[in-house]
Design an enzyme around this catalytic site. Structure first.
Site, PDB file in Angstrom:
ATOM      1  N   ARG A  78      52.799  29.901  39.614  1.00  0.00           N
ATOM      2  CA  ARG A  78      52.949  31.158  40.336  1.00  0.00           C
ATOM      3  C   ARG A  78      52.194  31.058  41.658  1.00  0.00           C
ATOM      4  NH1 ARG A  78      49.621  36.502  39.963  1.00  0.00           N
ATOM      5  NH2 ARG A  78      50.814  37.712  41.477  1.00  0.00           N
ATOM      6  N   HIS A 122      51.137  39.037  48.294  1.00  0.00           N
ATOM      7  CA  HIS A 122      49.797  38.960  47.708  1.00  0.00           C
ATOM      8  C   HIS A 122      48.790  39.247  48.820  1.00  0.00           C
ATOM      9  CE1 HIS A 122      47.485  37.197  44.091  1.00  0.00           C
ATOM     10  NE2 HIS A 122      46.620  37.829  44.866  1.00  0.00           N
ATOM     11  N   GLU A 167      49.474  43.491  42.460  1.00  0.00           N
ATOM     12  CA  GLU A 167      48.370  44.448  42.357  1.00  0.00           C
ATOM     13  C   GLU A 167      48.379  45.511  43.452  1.00  0.00           C
ATOM     14  OE1 GLU A 167      45.144  41.583  40.061  1.00  0.00           O
ATOM     15  OE2 GLU A 167      44.779  42.090  42.163  1.00  0.00           O
ATOM     16  N   ASN A 294      47.897  41.336  35.177  1.00  0.00           N
ATOM     17  CA  ASN A 294      46.671  40.639  35.581  1.00  0.00           C
ATOM     18  C   ASN A 294      45.510  41.298  34.856  1.00  0.00           C
ATOM     19  OD1 ASN A 294      48.322  39.246  37.319  1.00  0.00           O
ATOM     20  ND2 ASN A 294      47.404  40.030  39.199  1.00  0.00           N
ATOM     21  N   TYR A 296      41.414  40.959  33.518  1.00  0.00           N
ATOM     22  CA  TYR A 296      40.135  40.255  33.592  1.00  0.00           C
ATOM     23  C   TYR A 296      39.042  40.900  32.737  1.00  0.00           C
ATOM     24  CZ  TYR A 296      42.065  37.560  37.466  1.00  0.00           C
ATOM     25  OH  TYR A 296      42.836  36.728  38.232  1.00  0.00           O
ATOM     26  N   GLU A 358      47.811  36.700  35.597  1.00  0.00           N
ATOM     27  CA  GLU A 358      46.474  36.216  35.962  1.00  0.00           C
ATOM     28  C   GLU A 358      45.522  36.508  34.817  1.00  0.00           C
ATOM     29  OE1 GLU A 358      44.758  37.546  39.656  1.00  0.00           O
ATOM     30  OE2 GLU A 358      46.680  37.401  40.726  1.00  0.00           O
TER      31      GLU A 358
END
Length: 416
Positions: A78, A122, A167, A294, A296, A358
């Site tokens: 990606r 991005h 995002e 994504n 985290y 991600e």
């Protein structure tokens, strides 16, 4: 002791990057300036004073980088395309050298048996568009549709998996709401306008990418999804957690999948502060083939009547679990949040497919005398998150692939 889990044979394993974070060559071969080039020149904007001018030099070293991907056995990659490398002014004159670079990149990936997943945006908006107001202005969605058309006409025969916007929460809130990211604007209304226009740009690109692609072209959007956990079971903390979820997650998924903004959040921010025109929500909710997640960390949320710049709207306090492990970014390591987030998205939106686009961790790596990095903490981080992804898969989430962030140690935005 690690329990072995087995993913489906066709499950896609890959890695991910972003153009400004790795490419470098910011003033070569006709590339125009992006908002990050300008933002990095602002004193104090980047913690270590660095920029993406060189970054990982991927623009020149992509053949050896892709050879490393093949050596690792990666099946998918990606990456994002730098809009100002294709249209230096954001619209109008096409930069052929930029198109040629990405064409070579894609061909090299395919030669190594690696499936390309391309992200159109991005965060590196052409500065020429920002000079006219950037994402706060509706015309940028026209420019984005033009950009999507130019790049997909050239690469749509070889790229069959497209991601429109990465995002949008980060681009709109950090970029236009509090000024922590490029372009460095701090204005609540600017944030709301930017968030709507990013989603509208996504919707407009969906049809363009399909028209220029093939019968197996698939299109999705990528969100920054953060699991929210209440500090206590009090009604106030539960309500604050719901607002946090609305702010981070539902604000960007409800319009795409339900054709409306969350009513509870509209009540908070005010419908009059959104630049919605007739047909916008129908465009935004054009059917997509997958959603990118994504993930985290999580946030532990409590109610607070006096919390910073959001006090007049959200009344939330983000708390830290001091006893837990944290990455170098200060983010709690909480693998179960990935499972929770995947299941929430599966339950609330029923997407056709989900990709973890991600997931990864920043740790202070030490190179040993023999030239190796024994990154046990990162290995454990990934193993535990893989296990939670597998758990979600077993419980019915339509999870199709996993992209570890990041392939290269890159320019980390505001951290440098």
């Amino acid at each position: 002791m690690t329990t072995e889990v087995k993913f489906p044979q066709d499950f896609l394993w890959g890695t991910a990057t972003a153009s400004y974070q790795i490419e470098g060559a910011t003033d070569e071969d006709g590339r125009g300036a992006s908002i990050w080039d300008v933002f990095c020149d602002r004193p104090g904007a980047i913690s270590d004073g660095s920029s993406g001018d060189v970054a990982c030099d991927h623009y020149h070293r992509y053949p050896e980088d892709i050879a490393l991907m093949a050596e690792l056995g990666l099946k998918a990659y990606r990456f994002s395309i730098a809009w100002p490398r294709i249209l230096p002014q954001g619209t109008g004159q096409v930069n052929q050298a930029g198109l040629d670079f990405y064409s070579r990149l894609v061909d090299t990936l395919l030669e190594h048996g690696i499936t390309p997943f391309a992200t159109l945006y991005h965060w590196d908006l052409p500065q020429a568009l920002q000079d006219k107001g950037g994402w706060t202005q509706r015309f940028v969605t026209d420019a984005f549709a033009e950009y999507a058309d130019v790049i997909s006409r050239r690469l749509g025969d070889r790229i069959h998996n497209w991601m429109t916007v990465n995002e949008p929460w980060v681009s709109s809130f950090l970029g236009y709401g509090i000024g922590m990211h490029a372009p460095g604007v701090a204005d609540r209304i600017a944030y709301l306008h930017a968030s709507h226009h990013l989603l509208l740009a996504h919707g407009r690109a969906v049809g363009v990418l399909r028209a220029n692609g093939s019968s197996d072209t698939k299109v999705g959007i990528v969100n920054a999804n953060t699991w929210a956990h209440p500090l206590t079971d009090s009604p106030e903390d539960l309500a604050a957690t719901r607002r946090f979820d609305g702010f981070f997650n539902r604000w960007f998924l409800d319009p795409v999948y339900k054709g409306e903004y969350p009513p509870d959040m509209i009540e908070i921010v005010g419908a009059e502060n959104l630049p919605i025109e007739d047909g916008d929500l129908k465009t935004i909710s054009a059917p997509i083939d997958f959603v990118g997640v994504n993930y985290y960390t999580r946030n532990i949320i409590s109610h607070n009547d006096n919390f910073g710049s959001l006090s007049e709207t959200l009344h939330i306090q983000q708390n830290m679990n001091e006893s837990a492990e944290h990455t170098e970014m200060g983010w709690e390591v909480y693998p179960e949040g990935l499972y929770n987030m995947l299941m929430q998205i599966h339950r609330d939106y029923a997407p056709k497919a989900i990709y973890i686009t991600e997931n990864g961790a920043a740790f202070d790596d030490t190179v040993t005398p023999n030239g190796q990095v024994h990154d046990e903490r990162r290995v454990a981080y990934l193993q535990n998150h893989f296990a939670q992804a597998h758990r979600a898969l077993q419980d019915g989430a339509p999870l199709k692939g996993y992209f570890v962030w990041s392939f290269l140690d890159n320019f980390e935005w505001g951290f440098g």
